[in-house]
Design an enzyme around this catalytic site. Structure first.
Site: not given
Ligand code: HEM
Length: 344
Positions: A76, A80, A110, A210
């Protein structure tokens, strides 16, 4: 099935669910494989730091053993970094004490980046600096570490092209308009990804990240009680998941540290279950579930849900392309920081 955080130091509380899901047969369509024009190369450090990948690898594998959440955290972090003014390590810079200008990492969007992601890069950078002083950028270390963690979590291994320099600017004000939000419509998601040179197919494929990781209640609570002012839950949410999520995430006043897994079946395994989950109404964020609801993206979701190899191949290509967004070269716009958190 039960699951727990293997990170004893993690402040996050994990919710685990018992969920059954169904995979339906789907049709195939073609993923776009466009590669970006970059000046990056796989052997960029062949002379200046030939052992770079092994050095980073020794840190990421140890980190994954000790704190598996580091995988999702670092992937993530890379996303970002790349989406906000390019893959230039600017997400790693700390706000200068006393400065009114906040750095990217201190932007509201972030705030939930886990510390484990930053720790992985700090440790890898320290080791790399001890063997190849001044040679390797933080941005490249982040790209390599993200790839390592994809692979360590069970996902594909791919070659990482290198040659990114570290950016000199990191401003929180640049973050909100450059990152997607969980309540974005599919049109907004497509538009944002397009501004980064990424296609609608790459939006679907990269969202497959995800398949691991967790989200806080605030990111999806509106789906549980009052979706779009209807006073009803999101009809696109499976009733059993709805019930489980409601137990952990009250409409108001809940514990803000509580998180739920994106992939209720295999939250630590990088596989293609994310897509099957979307078909079974088990998407956690509205933005995830939209990918199955919209006719422009549904076919690809169905296709990836039944073909792990196709997902892995497309994901590797898309990560390479995302990793080339806004790359900086040379001393005019870039630097090679010794300490990733401090702009020189
Ligand atoms: C398509 C639009 C996307 C949206 C709206 C989005 C939104 C989010 C949100 C809201 C979270 C949770 C944050 C939290 O509450 O702690 C999250 C977690 C995460 N996102 Fe996305 N994301 C997107 C695309 C991506 C992309 C492109 C990647 C990587 C290539 C990614 C990788 C991750 C990962 C691995 C997590 C888990 C992080 C953790 O557990 O520490 N996301 N994302």
């Amino acid at each position: 099935m039960s699951c727990s955080s293997s990170s004893s130091s993690s402040p996050f509380v994990f919710i685990c669910f018992l969920i059954l899901f169904y995979l339906s047969p789907t049709s195939l369509s073609k993923t776009t494989n466009k590669t970006a024009k970059t000046q990056l190369s796989v052997d960029y450090y062949a002379k200046s730091c030939p052992q770079l990948e092994q050095l980073v690898g020794s840190v990421t594998s140890q980190q994954f053993k000790e704190t598996p959440v580091s995988a999702a955290a670092t992937i993530r972090l890379f996303f970002h970094d790349c989406f906000v003014d390019g893959c230039d390590g600017s997400i790693l810079i700390s706000t200068v004490p006393g400065s009114k200008v906040l750095a990217e990492k201190d932007a509201v969007d972030n705030k939930d980046l886990r510390k484990e992601g930053f720790e992985s890069i700090t440790k890898a950078k320290a080791l790399v600096e001890s063997k190849c002083p001044g040679a390797v950028s933080c941005a490249d270390i982040l790209a390599i570490a993200a790839r390592d963690f994809v692979h360590l979590a069970g996902g594909p291994y791919y070659q990482v092209k290198k040659g990114r320099w570290d950016g000199k600017l990191s401003m929180a004000s640049r973050v909100p308009s450059n990152l997607p939000h969980s309540n974005y419509t599919i049109d907004q998601l497509i538009k944002l990804f397009n501004t980064k040179g990424l296609t609608i197919e790459e939006l679907v494929v990269l969202s497959g990240a995800h398949t691991i990781g967790f989200a806080h209640c605030e990111q999806f609570v509106s789906r549980l009680y009052d979706y779009h002012g209807t006073k009803q839950p999101d009809p696109a949410l499976d009733p059993r998941l709805l019930k489980a999520l409601r137990m952990s995430c009250p409409q108001s006043g809940g514990n803000t540290d509580i998180v739920a897994p994106f992939d209720v079946t295999t939250p630590f395994l990088f596989d293609h279950t994310y897509y099957a989950n979307l078909e079974a109404k088990l998407g956690l964020l509205a933005s995830d579930q939209h990918l199955f609801l919209d006719p422009r993206t549904k076919t690809l979701v169905q296709e990836l849900g039944k073909d792990k190899q196709k997902f892995f191949q497309a994901f590797a290509i898309a990560m390479d392309k995302m990793g080339s967004i806004g790359v900086k070269r040379g001393t005019r716009h870039g630097e090679k920081r010794k300490d990733c958190s401090v702009h020189m």
